[in-house]
Design an enzyme around this catalytic site. Sequence first.
Site, PDB file in Angstrom:
ATOM      1  N   ASP A 143      20.712  88.428  -0.049  1.00  0.00           N
ATOM      2  CA  ASP A 143      21.283  88.318   1.290  1.00  0.00           C
ATOM      3  C   ASP A 143      20.364  88.987   2.315  1.00  0.00           C
ATOM      4  O   ASP A 143      20.255  90.210   2.356  1.00  0.00           O
ATOM      5  CB  ASP A 143      22.660  88.992   1.302  1.00  0.00           C
ATOM      6  CG  ASP A 143      23.580  88.453   2.370  1.00  0.00           C
ATOM      7  OD1 ASP A 143      23.077  88.088   3.439  1.00  0.00           O
ATOM      8  OD2 ASP A 143      24.799  88.405   2.141  1.00  0.00           O
ATOM      9  N   CYS A 156      23.564  83.620   7.679  1.00  0.00           N
ATOM     10  CA  CYS A 156      24.240  83.597   6.377  1.00  0.00           C
ATOM     11  C   CYS A 156      25.115  82.357   6.171  1.00  0.00           C
ATOM     12  O   CYS A 156      24.934  81.621   5.202  1.00  0.00           O
ATOM     13  CB  CYS A 156      25.095  84.848   6.219  1.00  0.00           C
ATOM     14  SG  CYS A 156      24.166  86.388   6.327  1.00  0.00           S
ATOM     15  N   HIS A 172      31.629  83.312   2.465  1.00  0.00           N
ATOM     16  CA  HIS A 172      31.303  83.316   3.903  1.00  0.00           C
ATOM     17  C   HIS A 172      31.318  81.920   4.532  1.00  0.00           C
ATOM     18  O   HIS A 172      30.570  81.640   5.464  1.00  0.00           O
ATOM     19  CB  HIS A 172      29.947  83.995   4.143  1.00  0.00           C
ATOM     20  CG  HIS A 172      29.908  84.706   5.463  1.00  0.00           C
ATOM     21  ND1 HIS A 172      28.765  85.276   5.975  1.00  0.00           N
ATOM     22  CD2 HIS A 172      30.877  84.938   6.394  1.00  0.00           C
ATOM     23  CE1 HIS A 172      29.021  85.839   7.149  1.00  0.00           C
ATOM     24  NE2 HIS A 172      30.299  85.649   7.423  1.00  0.00           N
TER      25      HIS A 172
END
Length: 504
Positions: free
Chosen positions: A40, A82, A137
């Site tokens: 990430d 993201c 997410h």
Amino acid sequence: MDRIVQKMLIYGMVMAAVVEMPVLTQAAERIPNVVFILADNVGYGDMGPYGGGELRGAPTPRTDQLAREGLRLTQFLVEPACTPSRAALMTGQYSIRNGLSLVVIEGSPYTLPGRAVTMGELFKNAGYATAAFGKWHLGGAPHSLPTAHGFDEFYGIPPDISWDSATYVDTIELTHSIPAPRQALLARGPQIVEATAGGPLKHIKPFTQEVRADIDNELVAKSIDFMKRHTDAKKPFFLYLPFSMGHIPNLASGQFKGKSRIGNYGDKLMEGDFHVGQIMDTLKELGVENNTILVFASDNGPSGEAFREFGNNGTPDMGSPGPFRGELGEVTEGSIRTFCFIRWPGHVKPGTTSYAMFSIMDFFPTFAAIIGARVPADRPIDGVDQTDVLLGKSDAGHREHLLSFIGADLVAARWKQWRMYFTDIHPTGQGPQRQPGIFSTSAPLAGYPILYNIEMDPHEDLTAGTFGWVTGPLFKTVQEYLESVKKYPNPPSPNITQFRSETR
């Protein structure tokens, strides 16, 4: 008579061989397991095989081993943040096609549509056991959950927020914004959750900074258990492990706290490297190493100045984009180019490097081709099948261009080594108020786009306006996308700064 019998015997032997051939071929070419580990916000210059590792003060020996055993991509391209990158990975489409071209934030209406077809469904429909452990997410609506999109199991943080939500209760207490006892705040705050296919999310425990520090240990333990269970059951598995390595706040577990020479960020790089090694060791112990495609990649370029203050003891909590400029939230080369390793023993040649342009969207059709799954035909698939790159049959690959979006805007395009900007990407404000990365601005250009040659000028310092002929291929790419939108209109693009009260 003897001749007739003889002919019949020969015919029978031939037919038996023909009947057995598919069975033998199938046994020799079993569909592979797939393990996809997603870091990430780790930059191009952070990992050892890309010039980081020991030179960054955070050795990555297991990732170095993975590079020796597989393929290293040097033009692995993602989306600017993201949520967009994860939407592109899961669907094989530009994030804007599912209304996810901005980061999903809690309370906003943007979420993965129910009609989206994800990688989980791709593998599930091909007979795989599927699991996602970590950060989704892509929205928290019931129809957006991983377990509503082909995953048998999910365990991780709330699917509509990110790893920094572990700080929420502490900052609420710091600011006295919500008057309530800590236990009440913990009960109402972000929770570790789990779910099984078709079922609701269940709260497991509050997601605190202490849990944040240990979360990757939990996720890897669950991953190992999943792989063991389905190896014992002789069922192929797809494991998606989007763990926390690289994302602010980088809080390492006790075993790795203080291990690097660059503070929290380096500690977490070393911990993530260790966890990748645990997955590699498990595949070997289970005897499925040779029949498993293992991918380790990052979803974005690094966090940079915008989030550096999450660091402790004066060390910035930020990664390195290597020779490129930019950080998470921008569409500069350093934001959308990051690391990727692929290992598949007996198929992917060890110790190799590919300069082929390879998008995060390309995994969807590539995996589909490998496992014999069908790619949806009722929507545009922007990813391309890159099996030839994996197998060493193509140096250039099957991609020449890539578009980049932020919200509703097409802001940049790549064609071969050329990068063109349609908006002026620049940090906002001055001095202490300077806001780069995800808080930067994208102002429309008055008249002409800006062009760079990434090979001549990796840091994008010198405009390449004299190469006017390049605009033709770039604009052709844009036009092809616009034509596809006429046939398959995009849903409303995310916008979290403009609100309208009228109905439509």
